[in-house]
Design a protein around this motif. Structure first.
Motif, PDB file in Angstrom:
ATOM      1  N   GLU A 104      23.666 -48.174  23.269  1.00  0.00           N
ATOM      2  CA  GLU A 104      23.856 -47.484  21.997  1.00  0.00           C
ATOM      3  C   GLU A 104      22.943 -46.249  22.020  1.00  0.00           C
ATOM      4  O   GLU A 104      21.947 -46.178  21.307  1.00  0.00           O
ATOM      5  CB  GLU A 104      23.507 -48.413  20.819  1.00  0.00           C
ATOM      6  N   PHE A 105      23.285 -45.310  22.874  1.00  0.00           N
ATOM      7  CA  PHE A 105      22.463 -44.120  23.031  1.00  0.00           C
ATOM      8  C   PHE A 105      22.577 -43.226  21.800  1.00  0.00           C
ATOM      9  O   PHE A 105      23.590 -43.231  21.101  1.00  0.00           O
ATOM     10  CB  PHE A 105      22.873 -43.332  24.279  1.00  0.00           C
ATOM     11  N   SER A 106      21.519 -42.447  21.547  1.00  0.00           N
ATOM     12  CA  SER A 106      21.476 -41.566  20.385  1.00  0.00           C
ATOM     13  C   SER A 106      20.768 -40.268  20.763  1.00  0.00           C
ATOM     14  O   SER A 106      20.344 -40.092  21.908  1.00  0.00           O
ATOM     15  CB  SER A 106      20.735 -42.242  19.232  1.00  0.00           C
ATOM     16  N   ASP A 107      20.617 -39.399  19.797  1.00  0.00           N
ATOM     17  CA  ASP A 107      19.897 -38.134  19.998  1.00  0.00           C
ATOM     18  C   ASP A 107      18.407 -38.271  19.713  1.00  0.00           C
ATOM     19  O   ASP A 107      17.674 -37.288  19.773  1.00  0.00           O
ATOM     20  CB  ASP A 107      20.485 -37.040  19.100  1.00  0.00           C
ATOM     21  N   GLU A 108      17.958 -39.486  19.386  1.00  0.00           N
ATOM     22  CA  GLU A 108      16.544 -39.725  19.085  1.00  0.00           C
ATOM     23  C   GLU A 108      15.707 -39.470  20.339  1.00  0.00           C
ATOM     24  O   GLU A 108      16.023 -39.963  21.415  1.00  0.00           O
ATOM     25  CB  GLU A 108      16.358 -41.164  18.616  1.00  0.00           C
ATOM     26  N   SER A 109      14.627 -38.710  20.201  1.00  0.00           N
ATOM     27  CA  SER A 109      13.771 -38.369  21.336  1.00  0.00           C
ATOM     28  C   SER A 109      12.712 -39.428  21.581  1.00  0.00           C
ATOM     29  O   SER A 109      12.187 -40.030  20.638  1.00  0.00           O
ATOM     30  CB  SER A 109      13.068 -37.031  21.092  1.00  0.00           C
ATOM     31  N   TYR A 110      12.393 -39.633  22.843  1.00  0.00           N
ATOM     32  CA  TYR A 110      11.323 -40.537  23.225  1.00  0.00           C
ATOM     33  C   TYR A 110       9.989 -39.812  23.120  1.00  0.00           C
ATOM     34  O   TYR A 110       9.648 -38.992  23.967  1.00  0.00           O
ATOM     35  CB  TYR A 110      11.554 -41.097  24.636  1.00  0.00           C
ATOM     36  N   VAL A 111       9.270 -40.122  22.035  1.00  0.00           N
ATOM     37  CA  VAL A 111       7.936 -39.578  21.780  1.00  0.00           C
ATOM     38  C   VAL A 111       7.004 -40.761  21.521  1.00  0.00           C
ATOM     39  O   VAL A 111       7.449 -41.912  21.445  1.00  0.00           O
ATOM     40  CB  VAL A 111       7.941 -38.610  20.573  1.00  0.00           C
ATOM     41  N   ALA A 112       5.714 -40.492  21.370  1.00  0.00           N
ATOM     42  CA  ALA A 112       4.751 -41.561  21.116  1.00  0.00           C
ATOM     43  C   ALA A 112       5.193 -42.391  19.917  1.00  0.00           C
ATOM     44  O   ALA A 112       5.574 -41.853  18.880  1.00  0.00           O
ATOM     45  CB  ALA A 112       3.364 -40.979  20.880  1.00  0.00           C
ATOM     46  N   GLY A 113       5.164 -43.716  20.086  1.00  0.00           N
ATOM     47  CA  GLY A 113       5.520 -44.628  19.011  1.00  0.00           C
ATOM     48  C   GLY A 113       6.978 -45.038  18.964  1.00  0.00           C
ATOM     49  O   GLY A 113       7.335 -45.963  18.238  1.00  0.00           O
ATOM     50  N   VAL A 114       7.836 -44.386  19.726  1.00  0.00           N
ATOM     51  CA  VAL A 114       9.244 -44.766  19.747  1.00  0.00           C
ATOM     52  C   VAL A 114       9.392 -46.048  20.567  1.00  0.00           C
ATOM     53  O   VAL A 114       8.720 -46.247  21.578  1.00  0.00           O
ATOM     54  CB  VAL A 114      10.130 -43.633  20.310  1.00  0.00           C
ATOM     55  N   VAL A 115      10.284 -46.933  20.099  1.00  0.00           N
ATOM     56  CA  VAL A 115      10.540 -48.204  20.759  1.00  0.00           C
ATOM     57  C   VAL A 115      11.934 -48.147  21.365  1.00  0.00           C
ATOM     58  O   VAL A 115      12.913 -47.825  20.674  1.00  0.00           O
ATOM     59  CB  VAL A 115      10.450 -49.376  19.764  1.00  0.00           C
ATOM     60  N   GLY A 116      12.027 -48.440  22.651  1.00  0.00           N
ATOM     61  CA  GLY A 116      13.306 -48.423  23.351  1.00  0.00           C
ATOM     62  C   GLY A 116      13.565 -49.754  24.034  1.00  0.00           C
ATOM     63  O   GLY A 116      12.646 -50.540  24.263  1.00  0.00           O
ATOM     64  N   MET A 117      14.824 -49.991  24.349  1.00  0.00           N
ATOM     65  CA  MET A 117      15.209 -51.213  25.051  1.00  0.00           C
ATOM     66  C   MET A 117      15.120 -51.000  26.557  1.00  0.00           C
ATOM     67  O   MET A 117      15.648 -50.026  27.093  1.00  0.00           O
ATOM     68  CB  MET A 117      16.640 -51.609  24.694  1.00  0.00           C
ATOM     69  N   ALA A 118      14.463 -51.942  27.225  1.00  0.00           N
ATOM     70  CA  ALA A 118      14.398 -51.917  28.681  1.00  0.00           C
ATOM     71  C   ALA A 118      15.729 -52.426  29.230  1.00  0.00           C
ATOM     72  O   ALA A 118      16.429 -53.192  28.577  1.00  0.00           O
ATOM     73  CB  ALA A 118      13.249 -52.791  29.167  1.00  0.00           C
TER      74      ALA A 118
END
Length: 186
Positions: free
Chosen positions: A106-120
């Motif tokens: 479920e990809f999005s335009d949200e950027s990976y910055v400090a504090g962002v949580v992503g799925m491995a």
């Protein structure tokens, strides 16, 4: 489009009604509580799976097995990373998942910055299951490649104190930090 709509409805029905976050109690070198706002609008299926696992207690006593300075801290292996179980193994932690099916990206335009949580996930974009990571710093190379599921809204000081890995690929050696309790908040 119809298939995505049906999947969204199924995910929402399977999970708690619009869970808004997670409180994660961490112990080890880091001690304290981290609050994550979950982003149901960006990743409804992933959020449904995370909240289901948290409500079942699956994340309680799961270690941070891969922690890379200046990058991220990874946890959530409920199969091999849960302390106090027969299957627990620091050597295997990071290779397991849950009893539930892997999730489509479920990809999005949200950027990976400090504090962002992503799925491995593995190399397949559709292989996320239970593991997730919290960013220490921006990593634009991850944008659009990994599903964003949340943002740390308090406790980033606790995240920043998580024991760093020193082994291959950030593997934590010795006593790992652990999520002692993960609670869904509404």
């Amino acid at each position: 489009m119809l298939r995505k709509t049906v999947a969204l409805i199924a995910a929402l029905a399977a999970g708690p009604a619009f869970a808004t976050g997670l409180d994660i109690e961490i112990s080890g070198e880091a001690n304290g509580t981290v609050h994550i706002d979950l982003l149901e609008d960006l990743a409804p299926n992933h959020v449904a799976q995370i909240t289901k696992l948290a409500n079942e207690g699956a994340y309680d006593n799961v270690v941070f097995h891969r922690v890379i300075e200046g990058f991220m801290a990874q946890t959530g292996d409920v199969e091999f990373g849960k302390m106090g179980t027969e299957q627990f193994s620091m050597q295997m932690a990071g290779r397991g998942g849950s009893q539930y099916d892997d999730l489509a990206a479920e990809f999005s335009d949200e950027s990976y910055v400090a504090g962002v949580v992503g799925m491995a996930r593995s190399q397949s974009p559709d292989s996320a299951n239970s593991q997730f990571f919290i960013m220490f710093a921006p990593a634009p190379s991850l944008d659009g490649q990994y599903t964003v599921v949340g943002r740390v809204t308090s406790g980033m000081d606790v995240v920043n104190a998580i024991k760093r890995g020193t082994g291959p690929n950030g593997a934590v050696v010795g006593e790992p930090d652990v999520m002692t309790k993960v609670t869904v908040t509404e």
